[in-house]
Motif scaffolding. Structure first.
Motif, PDB file in Angstrom:
ATOM      1  N   ALA A   1       0.831  -1.211   0.000  1.00  0.00           N
ATOM      2  CA  ALA A   1       0.000   0.000   0.000  1.00  0.00           C
ATOM      3  C   ALA A   1       0.863   1.258   0.000  1.00  0.00           C
ATOM      4  CB  ALA A   1      -0.929  -0.005   1.209  1.00  0.00           C
ATOM      5  N   GLU A   2       1.976   1.228   0.756  1.00  0.00           N
ATOM      6  CA  GLU A   2       2.875   2.395   0.810  1.00  0.00           C
ATOM      7  C   GLU A   2       3.321   2.831  -0.577  1.00  0.00           C
ATOM      8  OE1 GLU A   2       2.946   0.092   2.951  1.00  0.00           O
ATOM      9  OE2 GLU A   2       3.446   0.902   4.934  1.00  0.00           O
ATOM     10  N   ASP A   3       3.489   1.845  -1.443  1.00  0.00           N
ATOM     11  CA  ASP A   3       4.021   2.162  -2.773  1.00  0.00           C
ATOM     12  C   ASP A   3       2.919   2.358  -3.801  1.00  0.00           C
ATOM     13  OD1 ASP A   3       6.513   1.699  -1.665  1.00  0.00           O
ATOM     14  OD2 ASP A   3       6.337  -0.470  -2.076  1.00  0.00           O
ATOM     15  N   TYR A   4       1.708   2.013  -3.385  1.00  0.00           N
ATOM     16  CA  TYR A   4       0.622   1.970  -4.362  1.00  0.00           C
ATOM     17  C   TYR A   4      -0.012   3.345  -4.603  1.00  0.00           C
ATOM     18  CZ  TYR A   4      -3.876   0.957  -6.490  1.00  0.00           C
ATOM     19  OH  TYR A   4      -4.966   0.967  -7.316  1.00  0.00           O
ATOM     20  N   PHE A   5      -0.271   4.089  -3.522  1.00  0.00           N
ATOM     21  CA  PHE A   5      -0.978   5.381  -3.667  1.00  0.00           C
ATOM     22  C   PHE A   5       0.054   6.452  -3.976  1.00  0.00           C
ATOM     23  CE2 PHE A   5      -3.475   2.844  -0.615  1.00  0.00           C
ATOM     24  CZ  PHE A   5      -4.662   2.749  -1.326  1.00  0.00           C
ATOM     25  N   THR A   6      -0.002   6.994  -5.188  1.00  0.00           N
ATOM     26  CA  THR A   6       1.078   7.891  -5.593  1.00  0.00           C
ATOM     27  C   THR A   6       0.638   9.337  -5.769  1.00  0.00           C
ATOM     28  OG1 THR A   6       0.690   7.266  -7.886  1.00  0.00           O
ATOM     29  CG2 THR A   6       2.397   6.051  -6.715  1.00  0.00           C
ATOM     30  N   GLY A   7      -0.605   9.630  -5.559  1.00  0.00           N
ATOM     31  CA  GLY A   7      -1.059  11.026  -5.697  1.00  0.00           C
ATOM     32  C   GLY A   7      -2.558  11.057  -5.890  1.00  0.00           C
ATOM     33  N   LEU A   8      -3.114  12.245  -6.164  1.00  0.00           N
ATOM     34  CA  LEU A   8      -4.558  12.380  -6.359  1.00  0.00           C
ATOM     35  C   LEU A   8      -4.974  11.593  -7.590  1.00  0.00           C
ATOM     36  CD1 LEU A   8      -5.220  16.202  -5.872  1.00  0.00           C
ATOM     37  CD2 LEU A   8      -5.334  14.365  -4.185  1.00  0.00           C
TER      38      LEU A   8
ATOM     39  N   ARG B   1      -0.566   2.044  13.248  1.00  0.00           N
ATOM     40  CA  ARG B   1      -0.532   2.802  11.985  1.00  0.00           C
ATOM     41  C   ARG B   1      -1.782   3.671  11.912  1.00  0.00           C
ATOM     42  NH1 ARG B   1       2.667  -0.248   7.689  1.00  0.00           N
ATOM     43  NH2 ARG B   1       1.208   0.639   6.167  1.00  0.00           N
ATOM     44  N   VAL B   2      -1.576   4.911  11.508  1.00  0.00           N
ATOM     45  CA  VAL B   2      -2.682   5.874  11.397  1.00  0.00           C
ATOM     46  C   VAL B   2      -2.681   6.419   9.976  1.00  0.00           C
ATOM     47  CG1 VAL B   2      -3.650   8.052  12.222  1.00  0.00           C
ATOM     48  CG2 VAL B   2      -2.447   6.536  13.826  1.00  0.00           C
ATOM     49  N   ALA B   3      -3.758   6.197   9.263  1.00  0.00           N
ATOM     50  CA  ALA B   3      -3.849   6.714   7.894  1.00  0.00           C
ATOM     51  C   ALA B   3      -5.014   7.692   7.804  1.00  0.00           C
ATOM     52  CB  ALA B   3      -4.036   5.575   6.900  1.00  0.00           C
ATOM     53  N   VAL B   4      -4.775   8.749   7.056  1.00  0.00           N
ATOM     54  CA  VAL B   4      -5.766   9.817   6.925  1.00  0.00           C
ATOM     55  C   VAL B   4      -6.179   9.942   5.466  1.00  0.00           C
ATOM     56  CG1 VAL B   4      -6.196  12.284   7.201  1.00  0.00           C
ATOM     57  CG2 VAL B   4      -4.799  11.068   8.887  1.00  0.00           C
ATOM     58  N   THR B   5      -7.462   9.856   5.230  1.00  0.00           N
ATOM     59  CA  THR B   5      -7.966  10.055   3.874  1.00  0.00           C
ATOM     60  C   THR B   5      -8.848  11.303   3.841  1.00  0.00           C
ATOM     61  OG1 THR B   5      -9.067   8.951   2.025  1.00  0.00           O
ATOM     62  CG2 THR B   5     -10.036   8.618   4.177  1.00  0.00           C
ATOM     63  N   GLY B   6      -9.163  11.758   2.643  1.00  0.00           N
ATOM     64  CA  GLY B   6     -10.043  12.909   2.504  1.00  0.00           C
ATOM     65  C   GLY B   6      -9.357  14.245   2.657  1.00  0.00           C
ATOM     66  N   SER B   7      -8.107  14.245   3.006  1.00  0.00           N
ATOM     67  CA  SER B   7      -7.492  15.488   3.471  1.00  0.00           C
ATOM     68  C   SER B   7      -6.242  15.922   2.726  1.00  0.00           C
ATOM     69  CB  SER B   7      -7.092  15.348   4.946  1.00  0.00           C
ATOM     70  OG  SER B   7      -8.200  15.004   5.702  1.00  0.00           O
ATOM     71  N   GLY B   8      -5.415  14.958   2.352  1.00  0.00           N
ATOM     72  CA  GLY B   8      -4.075  15.305   1.877  1.00  0.00           C
ATOM     73  C   GLY B   8      -4.076  15.867   0.466  1.00  0.00           C
ATOM     74  N   GLU B   9      -3.225  16.833   0.239  1.00  0.00           N
ATOM     75  CA  GLU B   9      -3.094  17.409  -1.103  1.00  0.00           C
ATOM     76  C   GLU B   9      -2.674  16.353  -2.114  1.00  0.00           C
ATOM     77  OE1 GLU B   9      -0.382  20.647  -0.743  1.00  0.00           O
ATOM     78  OE2 GLU B   9      -1.988  22.116  -0.417  1.00  0.00           O
ATOM     79  N   SER B  10      -1.965  15.300  -1.635  1.00  0.00           N
ATOM     80  CA  SER B  10      -1.646  14.240  -2.575  1.00  0.00           C
ATOM     81  C   SER B  10      -2.236  12.908  -2.149  1.00  0.00           C
ATOM     82  CB  SER B  10      -0.135  14.155  -2.797  1.00  0.00           C
ATOM     83  OG  SER B  10       0.544  14.386  -1.608  1.00  0.00           O
ATOM     84  N   GLY B  11      -3.388  12.996  -1.506  1.00  0.00           N
ATOM     85  CA  GLY B  11      -4.119  11.769  -1.204  1.00  0.00           C
ATOM     86  C   GLY B  11      -3.837  11.242   0.195  1.00  0.00           C
TER      87      GLY B  11
END
Ligand SMILES: Cc1cc2nc3c(=O)[nH]c(=O)nc-3n(C[C@H](O)[C@H](O)[C@H](O)COP(=O)(O)OP(=O)(O)OC[C@H]3O[C@@H](n4cnc5c(N)ncnc54)[C@H](O)[C@@H]3O)c2cc1C
Lengths: 264, 788
Positions: free
Chosen positions: A141-148, A197-207
């Motif tokens: 997953a760390e490598d999978y999400f690469t941006g918006l 592990r804490v992941a935040v969605t909905g918020s980051g400029e790059s996902g």
């Protein structure tokens, strides 16, 4: 909608063959792709409908993980006894996506392939340390999400399933955008043998992103008060009509505490 | 009361049709050989059109024709109109910029109509539309109404210098200044009434159909008032003379005002159908609805309330900037003027009121009437002021209102209106009891113990509806009269068709009007059908808006039924061999007084048509009567709404925990239908207060052009409402009806915001009070107030 060709293969090999045309796109639940096409914002030359490929659906426990086929619908994840037993937070997350119509059509693979920055599943995948399995490789997953709306998928590459390691405890708290009910902010907290592990969605400029400071604090003391005084910088967070970066930063702190409390 | 008569909660007769998908809407209309229209719309808020090159598009598959504004003008078909003349303070008429159905030379909002492509299929029309090349020179957008009149702003219309349509006023300025000079306390507020997008479930649609044999145009359109559409399209736009133009508004899926107006698309479909001699169909997609349906509200206001030392209200002064958008829509100018300022007296006895309204153009979609139209804006002003004045002077908001209520009727306000009847204290008492106002303190403490903030807010609204006496509105600038018509056709076997100029698009006329007829004629409700929405069937009518269908439309039916009864008595007299003076009509039976000789309604109907028992020269055969009803006054529904909210200060989420409404709508025809109207209205008002807001960015792009960003209220945003009524029958119509269609939307926004500001302890909250807005407001400390 512009004119397009339509394929409905019944095997994975057939699907991959149909997808060799560079402008062809896989069609999963169509909850994102079809509205986008109707608005003429996407114009694939061909749609390759995946619902006829049996090996892409299903939910199974595989040792310390739950493995879910790409074409598995949100409703099936939400109602699965396997998921409810192993990762109840994931079942609850799926049950909170959209509305019944969306959950009856939308799929895990479609959601992860689309990587909408306001989608829920990316939070779970990143927090749980999931592995995205494709027709050709396994992607952490760390490598999978690469941006918006960007992922590590190559053209023509199909997600076939996703493997979610089973955490000790986990919870997802979503603050829905009032209008769309996608996540304005969503925080997924997972406590595993290797730490929190804490992941935040909905918020980051790059996902979707992880919050190191929260993880360190919670790994030492898994309780809401461990987060007292900690915050996420507004820098790098989205600002839009419904929430500016400051408000999002504030909500991330509030929701993270609530998620820890909910995880118990 | 019979099971289906006046006052019975008869289940809606139209529901089976609608919920089984058998409604017949404009989009269900398909004419042989029809072509489809696609409107090419402006991507710019403001730009000159330098050139339109449609040469490639014309060659695209299926294209029948492409028209621009110049083609329409060449046919001497005029632009869209505004039917209400407002004069500025200095006596000059309002400055209305031209409003061509398809833009000429300039576009003035994103979504403005640039050209129409007509093709064999909609997809072909849209494909071809993408090939039209338009050269634009962008101009600066004008988005903020508060700044629109400033010197440095771009000019939307040359005809309206400083983007000013009018500077209007109402009331006695000198008396009001004197009241403020003598005041013991003055409460001041700056308010924004947020811009809303109506969002009827059914988008607008039109089918133009031309019969070259008779040179007649038929227009199927989503209209709340097909006769007004015909009048405007014929007399003002010049499409065809009225007898050569038929307008049909079949089932219409909600309007909320937005389907009152005569729009570009329906005008173009009707015109083009004749031009190409083929039916032309258009149905808006949801994006087009967001962009180009007339929006609502959008006021920026400064308001002040003067009190004497005893707490009596002595004066109100208000300055409002009203955003008209890019063009004056059909009734736009009446909304921030005569539908607004005359309501600023609220339920209170206030001796002096003065209101100034500056109407400005901006490069945004036209703004016009939306559920409540002007009255929600007025109620928001007065009820926010009153609540704040109570807080500032340490008075209980309920008792402060009670102290100032109008109690003697009729009551002439300083701003036109003559309130006919009401009992405001009765509604207040009932609302206080139902809302358990005494328990608020304990509930606030319980919320505080959970870390939540609780607040309670009032709204004692009044509105003027049953719109309206024709001479009165004529003297105020209306281009039409606001009477209503009815025709009662009794068939030979005694079934009845009611032809009405009212139009039902959610108001349940098929049920409530039939209840009236069933009650009056003593016939089964199933023997009555309601015919509306077709200018070939109903001769003339003014349509449905302003909560007028009951008070005005049903009154016309009553008048026609009076004539039916009189005629039927004559027929019965002949049959029963008695004078019609001796005939009594009761429970569907005509009886010779003091005898047991009688005949039922159906038999009289048959006798009227066979005409065997009377001399056809002395008494005309048949049983059919019509009537026009012109009201003598507005009606004045009023009530007290109490809202209780709980706020999560960590997130800013507002939960509407309790909502109580006690309304006085006069006599109720169908309490269940009335409750339904109130439910929908409150939901819309809570939507305005908490969720809905149209936002344009600085470039004039509509950011809230889909449900991803424009937030409609949903069931889980709302509590179960506690709804009740009181009844002071309206004296100015035969049924005693006041009207209930808009009350919920008028009353609720200030109740909600008053509750939120009570919880927060300060007034700095704008609508929509979204979680972000409220969270930010929780960061500000509560004010120290007199009472605390
Ligand atoms: C009204 C509404 C509300 C929604 N609310 C939410 C919400 O609250 N939270 C949330 O997370 N989501 C929400 N969604 C999104 C929805 O849940 C789906 O997850 C999303 O639309 C994508 O899934 P799908 O199966 O519909 O994919 P599609 O729309 O069919 O496809 C999406 C994209 O993924 C590609 N794709 C699909 N499957 C694969 C695959 N196996 N491998 C590679 N590429 C693939 C497609 O080619 C396309 O580009 C909402 C959608 C709607 C319409």
């Amino acid at each position: 909608m512009y004119a397009f060709e339509y394929h409905r293969p019944t095997t994975l090999a057939g699907a991959l063959a149909d997808l060799e045309n560079a402008d062809a796109k896989p069609l999963a639940g169509g909850q994102t792709l079809l509205p986008t096409m109707k608005q003429r914002l996407a114009s694939p030359s061909a749609l390759v409908e995946l619902s006829g490929v049996p090996e892409l659906s299903g939910i199974a426990r595989d040792g310390d993980a739950v493995v879910i086929g790409a074409m598995t619908r949100h409703i099936d994840v939400a109602q699965s006894p396997v998921v409810a037993g192993a990762i109840p937070a994931l079942a609850a997350l799926a049950g909170g996506i959209g509305d019944p119509q969306v959950r009856n059509r939308g799929t895990l693979g479609g959601s992860l392939a689309n990587n909408d920055p306001a989608a829920d599943y990316p939070g779970a995948a990143l927090a749980l340390g999931a592995t995205i399995v494709t027709d050709r490789r396994r992607i952490a997953a760390e490598d999978y999400f690469t941006g918006l709306f960007e992922t590590a998928l190559e053209p023509g590459e199909l997600i076939t399933k996703v493997s979610f390691p089973i955490p000790q405890k986990a919870a997802y708290v979503k603050f829905p955008s009032p209008a769309s009910r996608y996540a304005l902010v969503g925080v997924f907290v997972a406590k595993t043998a290797d730490g929190v592990r804490v992941a935040v969605t909905g918020s980051g400029e790059s996902g979707v992103f992880r919050v190191d400071s929260f993880e360190t604090a919670l790994s030492a003391n898994f309780s809401p008060s461990a987060l007292d005084g900690l915050s996420v910088p507004a820098d790098g967070l989205n600002s839009d009509l419904h929430a500016d970066a400051d408000y999002r930063a504030h909500l991330i702190g509030v929701l993270a505490k609530r998620a820890v409390a909910a995880a118990g | 009361m019979s099971a289906t008569g006046i006052g019975a909660s008869v289940k809606r007769l139209e529901d089976i049709r609608f919920i089984t998908g058998k409604g017949r809407y404009v989009d269900d209309v398909n004419r042989p050989g029809q072509a489809f229209a696609y409107f090419l719309r402006s991507p710019h808020a403001h730009a000159t059109i330098d050139k339109i090159d449609a040469s490639e598009a014309l060659k695209a598959p299926g294209v029948v024709a492409i028209f621009t504004g110049d083609d329409i003008a060449a046919d001497k078909v005029g632009g869209l109109i505004c039917g209400w003349m407002i004069h500025s303070k200095d006596g000059s008429p309002m400055q209305a910029g031209a409003h061509p159905a398809l833009a000429q030379g300039k576009v003035r909002y994103v979504g403005d109509h640039v050209a129409v492509v007509i093709a064999d299929t909609y997809a072909q029309a849209r494909d071809a539309g993408e090939q039209i090349v338009v050269d634009y020179t962008p101009l600066p957008a004008v988005v903020d109404p508060a700044k629109a009149a400033e010197a440095d702003q771009a000019q939307v219309h040359d005809a309206a210098p400083n983007n000013t349509c009018f500077n209007w006023h109402l009331g006695d300025k000198a008396a009001t200044e004197a009241a403020f000079a003598a005041a013991a306390h003055v409460t001041k507020l700056d308010l924004v009434n947020n811009r809303l997008i109506p969002n009827a479930m059914e988008p607008r649609a039109a089918v133009g159909d031309y019969d070259s044999g008779t040179d007649t145009i038929t227009l199927y359109t989503t209209s709340q008032n097909p006769h007004v559409a015909r009048l405007v399209l014929s007399a003002f736009i010049g499409l065809a003379p009225e007898h050569k133009l038929r307008v049909i508004a079949p089932d219409v899926g909600g309007g909320f005002g937005s389907k009152i107006f005569i729009y570009a698309e329906e005008t173009v479909c009707a015109w083009a159908a004749k031009k190409i001699d083929r039916p032309v169909k258009w149905t808006a997609d949801r994006t087009e609805a967001f962009l180009s349906d007339a929006h609502g509200r959008d006021h920026v206001t400064h308001a002040e309330l003067a009190l004497d030392a005893s707490g009596r209200m002595t004066g109100v002064r208000v300055h409002t900037i009203a955003n008209m958008g890019s063009y004056l829509s059909t009734f736009a100018s009446s909304v921030p003027t005569y539908l607004y300022a005359p309501l600023l007296s609220g339920q209170y006895d206030i001796p002096a009121i003065y209101a100034e309204v500056d109407a400005v153009y901006t490069t945004t979609a036209p703004v016009d009437a939306y559920r409540g139209a002007g009255r929600p804006e007025a109620t928001f002003v007065i009820e926010r002021l009153v609540e704040l004045a109570a807080r500032e002077t340490g008075r209980d908001p309920a008792e402060f209102r009670r102290q100032n209520f109008v109690t003697q009727f009729p009551h002439q306000t300083p701003v036109i209106m003559a309130y006919d009847v009401g009992d405001y204290a009765q509604a207040l008492d009932k609302a206080l009891a139902l809302a358990d106002y005494k328990g608020v303190g304990a509930r606030k403490a319980a919320s505080a113990a959970k870390g939540k903030l609780r607040g309670v807010g009032f709204s004692a609204f009044i509105e003027a509806c049953g719109i309206a006496p024709s001479a009165a509105v004529g003297s105020l600038g209306a281009g039409v009269g606001l009477w209503e018509s009815a025709e009662v056709r009794v068939n030979p076997i005694g079934t009845v068709e009611i032809l009405t100029g009212s139009h039902s698009h959610g108001q349940s006329h098929e049920t409530t009007f039939a209840q009236l007829v069933s009650d009056r004629l003593g016939i089964p409700i199933g023997n009555v059908s309601i015919v509306h929405g077709d200018t070939d069937k109903v001769q003339m009518g003014m349509g449905t808006y302003g909560s007028r269908s009951g008070a005005v439309g049903m009154s016309a039916i009553v008048k026609a039924l009076d004539k039916i009864e009189a005629k039927a008595k004559k027929v019965a007299g002949h049959v029963l061999e008695a004078s019609d003076q001796d005939i009594e009509f009761k429970d569907g039976k005509f009886t010779v007084k003091g005898t047991d000789k009688s005949i039922d309604f159906g038999s009289v109907a048959l006798q009227a048509y066979v005409a065997h028992k009377f001399n056809g020269q002395e008494l005309e055969p048949g049983l059919k009567e019509s009537a026009f009803w012109d009201p003598t006054n507005f009606t004045f529904p009023a009530g007290v709404h109490i809202c209780e909210v709980e706020i999560d200060p960590e997130t800013g989420v507002v939960k509407v925990d309790r909502y109580t409404a006690v309304d006085d709508f006069g006599k109720l025809i169908n309490p269940m239908v009335v409750h339904g109207q109130v439910h929908g209205g409150i939901a819309q008002g809570i939507g305005q207060a908490l969720l809905e807001g149209a936002v344009y960015n600085d470039d004039g792009q509509l950011l809230t052009a889909s449900y991803m960003d424009y937030c409609m209220p949903r069931a889980d945003n709302l509590p179960s409402f506690t709804i009740d009524t009181i009844e002071t029958p309206c004296p100015s119509n035969p049924l005693g009806i006041k009207g209930c269609g808009e009350a919920g939307a008028i009353a609720s926004p200030p109740a909600v915001i008053n509750a939120i500001t009570d919880a927060l302890g300060h007034e700095d909250v704008t609508m929509p009070a979204t979680p972000q807005v409220v969270w930010r407001a929780t960061q500000k400390a509560p004010l120290k107030r007199a009472a605390e």
